[in-house]
Design a protein around this motif. Structure first.
Motif, PDB file in Angstrom:
ATOM      1  N   GLU A   1      -2.080 -15.550   2.705  1.00 13.90           N
ATOM      2  CA  GLU A   1      -2.723 -15.257   1.420  1.00 13.90           C
ATOM      3  C   GLU A   1      -1.749 -14.579   0.460  1.00 13.90           C
ATOM      4  OE1 GLU A   1      -7.485 -14.732   2.387  1.00 13.90           O
ATOM      5  OE2 GLU A   1      -6.160 -12.995   2.616  1.00 13.90           O
ATOM      6  N   ARG A   2      -0.978 -13.631   0.947  1.00 17.22           N
ATOM      7  CA  ARG A   2      -0.032 -12.934   0.065  1.00 17.22           C
ATOM      8  C   ARG A   2       1.050 -13.878  -0.439  1.00 17.22           C
ATOM      9  NH1 ARG A   2       0.742  -6.795   2.543  1.00 17.22           N
ATOM     10  NH2 ARG A   2      -1.465  -6.437   2.965  1.00 17.22           N
ATOM     11  N   VAL A   3       1.489 -14.781   0.427  1.00 14.57           N
ATOM     12  CA  VAL A   3       2.529 -15.723   0.010  1.00 14.57           C
ATOM     13  C   VAL A   3       1.975 -16.710  -1.012  1.00 14.57           C
ATOM     14  CG1 VAL A   3       4.053 -17.582   0.786  1.00 14.57           C
ATOM     15  CG2 VAL A   3       3.815 -15.503   2.163  1.00 14.57           C
ATOM     16  N   VAL A   4       0.814 -17.272  -0.722  1.00 13.82           N
ATOM     17  CA  VAL A   4       0.204 -18.257  -1.616  1.00 13.82           C
ATOM     18  C   VAL A   4      -0.125 -17.634  -2.970  1.00 13.82           C
ATOM     19  CG1 VAL A   4      -1.849 -19.697  -1.983  1.00 13.82           C
ATOM     20  CG2 VAL A   4      -0.680 -19.708   0.237  1.00 13.82           C
ATOM     21  N   ASN A   5      -0.540 -16.380  -2.968  1.00 13.39           N
ATOM     22  CA  ASN A   5      -0.932 -15.703  -4.211  1.00 13.39           C
ATOM     23  C   ASN A   5       0.242 -15.026  -4.916  1.00 13.39           C
ATOM     24  OD1 ASN A   5      -3.648 -16.421  -3.856  1.00 13.39           O
ATOM     25  ND2 ASN A   5      -4.023 -14.626  -2.557  1.00 13.39           N
ATOM     26  N   ASN A   6       1.468 -15.316  -4.469  1.00 10.78           N
ATOM     27  CA  ASN A   6       2.673 -14.769  -5.106  1.00 10.78           C
ATOM     28  C   ASN A   6       2.662 -13.238  -5.170  1.00 10.78           C
ATOM     29  OD1 ASN A   6       4.517 -17.003  -6.208  1.00 10.78           O
ATOM     30  ND2 ASN A   6       2.480 -17.696  -6.838  1.00 10.78           N
ATOM     31  N   ALA A   7       2.313 -12.616  -4.077  1.00 10.73           N
ATOM     32  CA  ALA A   7       2.322 -11.153  -4.015  1.00 10.73           C
ATOM     33  C   ALA A   7       3.763 -10.653  -4.119  1.00 10.73           C
ATOM     34  CB  ALA A   7       1.700 -10.689  -2.699  1.00 10.73           C
ATOM     35  N   PRO A   8       3.963  -9.394  -4.509  1.00 14.98           N
ATOM     36  CA  PRO A   8       5.321  -8.831  -4.564  1.00 14.98           C
ATOM     37  C   PRO A   8       6.017  -8.924  -3.207  1.00 14.98           C
ATOM     38  CG  PRO A   8       3.755  -7.394  -5.681  1.00 14.98           C
ATOM     39  CD  PRO A   8       2.938  -8.443  -4.981  1.00 14.98           C
ATOM     40  N   ASP A   9       7.335  -8.964  -3.256  1.00 17.41           N
ATOM     41  CA  ASP A   9       8.121  -9.111  -2.025  1.00 17.41           C
ATOM     42  C   ASP A   9       7.772  -8.047  -0.992  1.00 17.41           C
ATOM     43  OD1 ASP A   9       9.248 -11.101  -3.476  1.00 17.41           O
ATOM     44  OD2 ASP A   9      11.321 -10.389  -3.324  1.00 17.41           O
ATOM     45  N   LEU A  10       7.619  -6.800  -1.444  1.00 16.45           N
ATOM     46  CA  LEU A  10       7.328  -5.713  -0.515  1.00 16.45           C
ATOM     47  C   LEU A  10       6.017  -5.953   0.227  1.00 16.45           C
ATOM     48  CD1 LEU A  10       7.862  -2.967   0.745  1.00 16.45           C
ATOM     49  CD2 LEU A  10       6.831  -1.898  -1.274  1.00 16.45           C
ATOM     50  N   GLU A  11       5.005  -6.444  -0.482  1.00 14.83           N
ATOM     51  CA  GLU A  11       3.711  -6.706   0.155  1.00 14.83           C
ATOM     52  C   GLU A  11       3.822  -7.827   1.185  1.00 14.83           C
ATOM     53  OE1 GLU A  11       0.450  -7.240  -2.473  1.00 14.83           O
ATOM     54  OE2 GLU A  11       0.955  -5.513  -3.737  1.00 14.83           O
ATOM     55  N   ILE A  12       4.636  -8.828   0.872  1.00 14.30           N
ATOM     56  CA  ILE A  12       4.809  -9.936   1.822  1.00 14.30           C
ATOM     57  C   ILE A  12       5.507  -9.453   3.087  1.00 14.30           C
ATOM     58  CG2 ILE A  12       5.986 -12.136   2.216  1.00 14.30           C
ATOM     59  CD1 ILE A  12       5.484 -12.815  -0.723  1.00 14.30           C
ATOM     60  N   TRP A  13       6.591  -8.684   2.920  1.00 13.89           N
ATOM     61  CA  TRP A  13       7.301  -8.196   4.105  1.00 13.89           C
ATOM     62  C   TRP A  13       6.446  -7.210   4.894  1.00 13.89           C
ATOM     63  CZ3 TRP A  13      10.723 -11.001   6.061  1.00 13.89           C
ATOM     64  CH2 TRP A  13      11.679 -11.679   5.300  1.00 13.89           C
ATOM     65  N   SER A  14       5.622  -6.447   4.208  1.00  5.11           N
ATOM     66  CA  SER A  14       4.712  -5.536   4.912  1.00  5.11           C
ATOM     67  C   SER A  14       3.729  -6.326   5.767  1.00  5.11           C
ATOM     68  CB  SER A  14       3.951  -4.666   3.910  1.00  5.11           C
ATOM     69  OG  SER A  14       4.823  -3.797   3.224  1.00  5.11           O
ATOM     70  N   ALA A  15       3.258  -7.454   5.228  1.00 11.30           N
ATOM     71  CA  ALA A  15       2.344  -8.303   5.989  1.00 11.30           C
ATOM     72  C   ALA A  15       3.049  -8.928   7.188  1.00 11.30           C
ATOM     73  CB  ALA A  15       1.772  -9.398   5.086  1.00 11.30           C
ATOM     74  N   VAL A  16       4.329  -9.265   7.014  1.00 11.13           N
ATOM     75  CA  VAL A  16       5.110  -9.810   8.135  1.00 11.13           C
ATOM     76  C   VAL A  16       5.218  -8.776   9.251  1.00 11.13           C
ATOM     77  CG1 VAL A  16       7.399 -10.589   8.861  1.00 11.13           C
ATOM     78  CG2 VAL A  16       6.434 -11.406   6.707  1.00 11.13           C
ATOM     79  N   VAL A  17       5.568  -7.547   8.864  1.00 13.58           N
ATOM     80  CA  VAL A  17       5.705  -6.471   9.850  1.00 13.58           C
ATOM     81  C   VAL A  17       4.383  -6.226  10.571  1.00 13.58           C
ATOM     82  CG1 VAL A  17       6.097  -3.992  10.114  1.00 13.58           C
ATOM     83  CG2 VAL A  17       7.631  -5.347   8.681  1.00 13.58           C
ATOM     84  N   ASP A  18       3.288  -6.200   9.812  1.00 15.82           N
ATOM     85  CA  ASP A  18       1.971  -5.986  10.419  1.00 15.82           C
ATOM     86  C   ASP A  18       1.635  -7.103  11.399  1.00 15.82           C
ATOM     87  OD1 ASP A  18       1.677  -3.705   8.928  1.00 15.82           O
ATOM     88  OD2 ASP A  18       0.416  -4.634   7.382  1.00 15.82           O
TER      89      ASP A  18
END
Length: 267
Positions: free
Chosen positions: A109-126
């Motif tokens: 969802e974060r990737v598809v919705n063009n979330a900021p880079d930090l939010e995407i990497w945070s989701a990866v870590v989670d």
């Protein structure tokens, strides 16, 4: 939460259009499945698509993330390597029967919705933390010794002619068994990052690292007898540790009662 160093890595290595191909692939999949409303599209696609299609979407995203420079620099949260290794382990999980496709939805969802880079990497870590095997306690440096009766060993009990390397080393090993750990996650962040002593610790490290080369301290005495070591350490203290507001001293060289050996140097 990302550390200061991790934030710098993410800012210095932006995605730019590195995930653009995945977004276009997802959009094609959404249209092919007849899902008209973009809002909530990720949930709808994962609910509608067959398992193989959904797995391939997640796999394509993970492979795209692996190709990002930041993934090869950001530290792992589950091992001593980098996030790239965590993502590689996740690829293996996707290919297994234990993969829960829903666990990847927040990241997609974060990737598809063009979330900021930090939010995407945070989701990866989670995500990798959620799906990685949990290690509740760091491994010990020594296997737990087994004794017939409970033992609280102390090398201080060694006296006289029994004070040989074989005897003392065994006692020291018993003292360390089950009490020394390695591969402790986030040790630096917890104890040295953003603390009041951080700058002093960095300064001490910078002063000392030039004194250590090829596995040895510069000027280390050979043989490292008590007197020569004490002389070396005092010089080390005057040069490398001179910025500290404290100083080490030695006790008198007393004889242990009932022992044939001189007392070890206390610092």
């Amino acid at each position: 939460m990302a550390t200061t160093n991790e934030l710098q890595i993410i800012r210095s290595n932006p995605f730019n259009d590195g995930l653009g191909a995945f977004r276009r692939l997802f959009e094609v999949t959404r249209v092919d499945l007849g899902i008209a409303v973009p809002s909530g599209a990720v949930q709808a696609v994962f609910s509608t698509a067959v398992t193989t299609v959904a797995k391939n979407l997640v796999l394509d995203l993970i492979l795209a993330l692996q190709s990002q420079p930041a993934a090869r620099i950001l530290p792992s949260r589950t091992s001593r390597g980098t996030l790239l290794g965590d993502l590689s382990a996740y690829v293996t999980l996707i290919d297994s029967n234990n993969f829960d496709i829903k666990s990847a939805i927040p990241l997609v969802e974060r990737v598809v919705n063009n979330a900021p880079d930090l939010e995407i990497w945070s989701a990866v870590v989670d995500l990798v933390a959620l799906t990685s095997p949990k290690q509740l306690t760091p491994p010990t440096a020594f296997e737990k010794a087994v004794f017939d009766t409970p033992l609280r060993s102390s090398s201080a009990s060694q006296r006289g002619i029994e004070q040989t390397h074989d005897e003392v080393d065994q006692r020291i090993l018993e003292e360390l068994t089950g009490r020394v750990y390695y591969d402790v996650g986030e040790f630096f962040e917890r104890y040295f990052e953003g603390k009041v002593w951080t700058n002093n610790a960095k300064a001490t490290y910078e002063n000392s690292r030039h004194q250590y080369a090829e596995g040895r301290w510069s000027g280390w005495p050979e043989p490292s007898a008590q007197g020569s070591f004490f002389e070396w350490f005092m010089k080390f203290q005057d040069t490398v540790l001179s910025g500290l507001d404290r100083r080490y001293y030695t006790s008198a060289n007393k004889v242990l009662r009932g022992s044939e050996a001189d007392r070890k140097l206390d610092i």
